[in-house]
Design a protein around this motif. Sequence first.
Motif, mmCIF file in Angstrom:
data_model
loop_
_atom_site.group_PDB
_atom_site.id
_atom_site.type_symbol
_atom_site.label_atom_id
_atom_site.label_comp_id
_atom_site.label_asym_id
_atom_site.label_seq_id
_atom_site.Cartn_x
_atom_site.Cartn_y
_atom_site.Cartn_z
ATOM 1 N N UNK A 27 0.808 -1.213 -0.067
ATOM 2 C CA UNK A 27 0.052 -0.026 -0.185
ATOM 3 C C UNK A 27 0.648 1.237 0.087
ATOM 4 N N UNK A 28 2.005 1.178 0.738
ATOM 5 C CA UNK A 28 2.883 2.417 0.716
ATOM 6 C C UNK A 28 3.487 2.695 -0.555
ATOM 7 N N UNK A 29 3.738 1.569 -1.694
ATOM 8 C CA UNK A 29 4.264 1.901 -2.924
ATOM 9 C C UNK A 29 3.084 2.508 -3.906
ATOM 10 N N UNK A 30 1.951 1.716 -3.561
ATOM 11 C CA UNK A 30 0.807 1.953 -4.361
ATOM 12 C C UNK A 30 0.337 3.629 -4.019
ATOM 13 N N UNK A 31 0.249 3.891 -2.879
ATOM 14 C CA UNK A 31 0.057 5.525 -2.448
ATOM 15 C C UNK A 31 0.968 6.526 -2.979
ATOM 16 N N UNK A 32 2.537 6.056 -2.786
ATOM 17 C CA UNK A 32 3.630 6.883 -3.354
ATOM 18 C C UNK A 32 3.304 7.142 -4.563
ATOM 19 N N UNK A 33 3.304 6.031 -5.573
ATOM 20 C CA UNK A 33 2.932 6.132 -6.897
ATOM 21 C C UNK A 33 1.919 7.236 -7.408
ATOM 22 N N UNK A 34 0.632 6.871 -6.684
ATOM 23 C CA UNK A 34 -0.551 7.727 -6.969
ATOM 24 C C UNK A 34 -0.225 9.232 -6.653
#
Length: 78
Positions: free
Chosen positions: A49-56
């Motif tokens: 989720x951290x990677x997904x949020x960062x990319x968003x």
Amino acid sequence: MGFGTEQPQPRHNNEPYVKDALIADIEELCERRRVKYGTHLQPNNGRDALQDAYEELVDGALYLKQLLIERDAKATPQ
């Protein structure tokens, strides 16, 4: 445009509240993603989720910078 530009206090008007539009957008987006992925977003779903949020957020920052550049170009006489 740089940082530190002083902004006036917001004034009340008869426009709809941004909060209400945001809630409607969240509900619509969650339903579209439920249809696309077959489930609502849940913890422990196998993704980072951290990677997904960062990319968003990076995507969002890029779109915001694009809008700022385009707005400033319109405001600058050529």
